[in-house]
Each structure stands twice: as C-alpha cells, then as structure tokens.
Design an enzyme around this catalytic site. Structure first.
Site, PDB file in Angstrom:
ATOM      1  NE  ARG A 105      -3.961  -0.168   1.350  1.00 10.92           N
ATOM      2  CZ  ARG A 105      -4.991   0.447   1.935  1.00 10.92           C
ATOM      3  NH1 ARG A 105      -5.229   0.248   3.219  1.00 10.92           N
ATOM      4  NH2 ARG A 105      -5.755   1.269   1.249  1.00 10.92           N
ATOM      5  CG  ASP A 255      -4.322   6.816   4.788  1.00  8.95           C
ATOM      6  OD1 ASP A 255      -5.437   7.355   4.906  1.00  8.95           O
ATOM      7  OD2 ASP A 255      -4.108   5.626   5.052  1.00  8.95           O
ATOM      8  CG  ASN A 265      -8.119  10.350   5.441  1.00  7.65           C
ATOM      9  OD1 ASN A 265      -7.508   9.410   5.958  1.00  7.65           O
ATOM     10  ND2 ASN A 265      -9.342  10.667   5.807  1.00  7.65           N
TER      11      ASN A 265
END
Lengths: 373, 373
Positions: A105, A255, A265
């Site tokens: 990710r 994030d 985010n």
C-alpha cells in the site's frame, strides 16, 4: 482521565509467542461486523497479503503490522534455517521483506516509515555485533516499541482533539479512525472517545465510506460498542446533513500529510472538506507525527494507490453494475491544507500556515532519527 | 436528427391489452442489470407497490405509471363488476386509487400531477355523460397521452440539452435520468444521447448513487448499451474527479422544481452541486415542465420522502453495518437554484433568475390546464 486498562482489551493486531514460534495475530477487519475472526499469520507473505486485502487497515495499524511482519520474518527464518545463518544474510532478507511490505500500500507513509525504522534497527544490530537470536529479539522489541508509541500517541491525540469538541456537539466522520485503525484507541475517533468519556454528549454522523464501507462496518461498530449515539449515512448525504443536521465539526484521519498541510486520506475526504468549508463547518485532521512526511512539499507528490475496480462493481461478491464496464478506484484523495481548520497530532494542534506549524511540532520528533524527513 | 424508431424499442412501462383485460407492464428495475424481468400487473394495488418498491422509478416514469395504474383500476373494475356500475361510483373509486398512488412517493410532483390530470379527465367524462366503457376508454387514452407527451418532451429536452455539450466533453451525472426514468429516452441522459448521436465524443463519469445504486445499475447499463464511454465511480469520488478528471459539466434530473429554481432530486445531488460550484463546473438540471411546481415559492416546502433505513444498512439483503444501529435515509435533497447554471426543459433553457425564466417557459403549458399551478 483516560481508561487505559479498558483500552488494552481492544486491540487490532498483536504479536503471539508460542514456545519458539512467533506469529502475528489480527482481527480480520474485512469480515467485521458480521464475524469477529482472528487471523494467526506465521509467514511474512501472509502479513503482506493481509495488508493488501484490507484485513488490517488504517495508516497507524498497517505501520505496526509491517513492523510485526518484519519481526516475524526473522523469527520464521530462524525456525527454518537455525541460528547458524549469518546475521548479514538475515538482514538482506529483511530488506526484501521490507520491499514486499512497502509495495502493498503506497499511500500511507506510516508503513514505509515503520519498515525503514525496522531496517535501521537491524543494521545497527549488525554494527553492534549481535547474534541472530539477539537480532530477532531486538526486532520484536522494536516492533513492540512502535506499537507502544502508537498507543501513547493515540492517547495524546485524543486529549488534544477533545479540546476542539464541545458538550452537545454533532460531528461527522469519514472512514474508520478508531482502535481498529491504530495500536491504541484511534486518531480522529480517539478525540471523540475522550470527549465522550469526559461526559460531553455527542452525536456522530458516520459516512458509510464506499467502496470498502469502513464507516458502516467499522466506525458504526466501534461507536455502538462505546455507547456513542450515531447516525449512519451514505457518503452522498453528508452535504444534506451539513445543511440541516446541525453538524458542528468534521473529524477525519490521514494516511500521509505533506509539509504544507495537504492531507492524503480515504477517498471522499476531499469532497467532505470542500462541503464543510461551503457550510462554514470546521474540518479537523487527526494523525500521529508518524503520518507527517516533511520530505514532500505538497500533496501533489503523494503516491496514490489505485485499487481493483471490483470493489466498485460488486459488494461482497455480488455484482451491482453491468459486466464489462470501466470503473475507477482511487483509494485516497488529497485535501489541500487550505480546507483544513487544524491538524491534531500527538504533540499538539497545528494551525495554518502548516509549513511552519507542522515543522515546529515535528522538530524534536524527527531529530530522534525516525527518518521520514 | 433523433432516431425515434430505435427509441421506441426501449420502453420502461406500457399498457398491454389482452382481449377485454388490460394490464400495466414494466421492466422490474430493482433487478437490473443482472436480470431483465417484465412485470405484468393486473391490479392497481400492484402498481402502487411497484412504485413504492422502486421497481419503476424516475419522476416522469412514475407519473406515466400512475396514469396507467388509474386506467387499469377502471379496466379491472369493469372486469369485476360489469358495465352496470354507475360511472359516478367508478370515479369515486378512481379518487381512492389516486390517493393510494399519490401516497407511494411524495416528492416527485409528476406523480401527483398525473393523478390530478387523470381525475380531472374522469370528472369531465361524467359531465359529458359518458358510459363506463367510454370512461375506461378515455382513461386509457389519457394515460397514453401523458406517456406520449413525455416521450416528446424527452426529445425536446435532449435537443436543448445537447446544445450545452461540446465535442470532447467529459461530463458527470448522478442517479438515472435515461429511458428507464421516463416514457422517452430520458431527461439529463437524453441530452447526452443526442450529443453522442450527433457525433460528439463524450466520456461520462457515473456516480453509483447510493443507496439504491441507480447510477451503477441503470445509468451504466444504459450508457453501455448506447456505446458511450463511461467511468463508474462511488459518489465520494466526484470531488476528486472534478479536480483532476477534466469534468466540463454536470447533468442531473429533477423530481420537483420550485418557482425559484430550487430543485429536489436524488439524495446526493445537492453535494454534487456544491462541489461543482467550488470547481467552477457548470451544473445543469434537465426536466420536463411537468416537474415544475410553480405553487411552491421555494424548495423548503417540497415534501421529502424518508425511506427504510434497511437500504443503508444492507445491500441486496446482505447486512453491511452492525445490527441495531440508527441510519438515516432521505431519498432526496434540495439544491438551491443559486447552484444551478441552467434548467433545461422541454420548452427551452431557463437561466437565473428562475422566478422569471421558469414562469415564462411554463406560461403556455400551464394555461392548458395541467393544474400544477
């Protein structure tokens, strides 16, 4: 103030030692709230897969998971190859595992930050002449330290964020930022938990957060357990309830936060921020300093994960769109700092201009060598 | 210009005569796109249920369906009671059926408009001394007239709306406003169809439109059949693609338009309008004059349907949220006229100030006695 004992009962990912064998355990969040299933992972590839499949998610939680995954890699290597393996070879393996985990990710910086920190720790161990068992022990301890720091950071974010919440407030939140998303009790939701436990009456509008429904499945579940009144809405209802629902503030996580306060985010956050500004509603981002990436001047450079379009065209395996159509699935968006009223961190509350306030808050933190500058 | 022959092949609701027995037929839209099932309804209660369950939806389409339902009520009454029934009694029954149908969905004015028109027609038939067979015949003809006028209105909306679309445009749409939503080929989508058939290259971002997913299930299906390139997105992605996706215009339909240009439409429309304004993207509403309710000064007075929260907490029967939580499900929202660049009708394009432009466009229309003033 904060009921730390009760918090310890809620954990989303942890290390399990069974004799000589280690494992990474986690709640399978992809099955919540219907089923509470604990995964016991014994290979680093399983950890990478669990992150990629969103069985564990939330920027701080996947940072902790990656650290535990690297500790697991060494533990497993010892199981397989014994302690005659050269420490340098073990560290070379760790570097590969780091790349594997980092590739799962790309957006949340906590994951890369955590991997880097674990590798630095291993390199130091080599320089210190550690044996393989000592390296393994040290890696476990470092992963636990990352989890422990995140736990503490959640407590502090909660205390700082709660100062922005008044008794009687109706708030809106997007995605999940609670104990499922961290090693503690959350980032944005921690602020709400602290405010609630201090006796403030609250009502939370919860965006369901398509496509993966972290709001409907996870945040609604967390708030229900905590006894905080909530109204679940589709993401498309946020504007309507900003106009008529008495919403006094929006609380979201992050994030990755660039030096200028641009925030990556969960997809949908940017729209909520624009709508909040149009309705003169304060928009707060809550995240630990491990989410701040001062190496990026602005959000334009944040790598954006594109996920499988199947998440859009089907829900739980059931098709909801015609076969063969094109669907987009950016997992995140970027909210410019200009839409953000304040960024709440574990070291205090940053306000515009973020170029100055974020750097000031991170000064001591980055000086200790966490390396994300 | 418009390929009317091909259009006639696509129909969402229609009358079926089988000897002496009439029926209302429709595509069950709740099953699309997975299954194409035709419902054959022989009782007005079934028609009311089909509207309430969204087996047929779209403001113009439910107006036509209600008219056909009232024609069906008289046809069924003759089947059951024979032609000795007094015409006045038949009309009294029609009034009850009108209330039944009107109660299914309060927001779209087309339904009430259509019911009123059918009742006025029946009352005139009584004054004209019609027999029961003549009344039944007249009701069928009036329902067909409403459908025919809607078909024609779609053609004109398409032509007017297409003038707002340039070759190469990327557009965004919310909910479904195509042939499934009308007796013709649509309102907002008709504009896109006309532009496409005239050779303009287009790309359409389709909001999935939670909770009932009319965008994912119906609009994506219609555009796919028409060969128009599309990208399906979650509602929460609209802001992101307004910023980065090159969107040049937003096209939506309407369920009721107040005299000042306030527009009730599918939940989420208001948010899209606010986002469009923030990104300096034109926001167009396309609707026939039967959707305009000059009796309401503003959108504040439009009755708002609240639907079952199960539509939020489950998808196709599968729970997606914890049991027992509170969810809100307003089916519509109101977009203030100040966010709307233009309102495209079957009589031309209205621009601000809408209090003047809408009244001007409707002047002749309302003079013929359609009664929604």
């Amino acid at each position: 103030m904060t009921d730390v004992k009760r918090l310890h009962e809620k954990r989303t990912v942890w290390w399990q030692q069974d004799g000589a064998h280690g494992a990474v355990c986690m709640i399978d969040q992809s099955l919540l709230p219907g089923e509470v299933v604990i995964l016991t992972l014994t290979h680093e590839q399983q950890v990478a897969d669990a992150i990629a499949r969103l069985q564990v998610r939330g920027a701080p939680a996947i940072g902790v998971t990656a650290a535990l995954g690297m500790a697991l890699a060494i533990s497993r290597l010892r199981d397989e190859q014994g302690d005659t393996l050269a420490v340098e070879q073990a560290v070379a393996h760790l570097r590969n595992v780091g790349e594997l985990l980092r590739g799962t990710r790309p957006t949340a910086v906590n994951l890369a930050w955590s991997v880097d920190r674990m590798i630095r720790h291993a390199q130091q161990a080599v320089r210190d002449g550690c044996s393989l068992p000592e390296l393994a022990q040290g890696m476990q301890a470092e992963a636990q330290a990352i989890a422990g720091e995140d736990f503490e950071a959640c407590l502090r974010m909660g205390e700082f964020g709660a100062t922005l919440i008044a008794d009687g407030d109706t708030l809106l939140t997007h995605c999940n930022t609670g104990w499922l998303a961290t090693a503690g009790w959350g980032s944005a939701l921690a602020s709400i938990y602290v405010a609630h436990r201090s006796g403030k009456k609250l009502h939370i509008f919860v965006d369901e957060t398509r496509p993966v429904l972290q709001g409907a499945r996870l945040t609604a579940w967390e708030l229900q357990q905590e006894g905080i009144p909530l109204t679940l809405i589709t993401d498309s209802m946020a504007a309507h309830f900003m106009r008529y629902g008495g919403i006094k503030g929006v609380f979201v996580g992050a994030d990755r936060i660039a030096a200028n306060g641009d925030v990556a985010n969960k997809i949908g956050t940017y729209g909520v921020a624009v709508l909040a500004q149009a309705h003169a509603i304060p928009f707060y981002v809550v995240a630990p300093r491990s989410t701040i990436d001062l190496s990026l001047a602005s959000g334009e450079r944040i790598p954006m994960e594109q996920r499988n379009p199947d998440e859009i065209t089907s829900i739980r395996g059931i098709p909801i769109a015609p076969a063969g159509i094109h669907a987009a699935n950016p997992a995140f968006d970027v909210t410019p700092g200009s839409y953000i009223t304040a960024i709440v961190t574990d070291a205090g509350i940053a306000r515009p201009p973020y170029n100055q306030s974020l750097r000031a808050l991170c000064a001591g933190y980055h000086a200790v060598g966490t390396g994300n500058v």
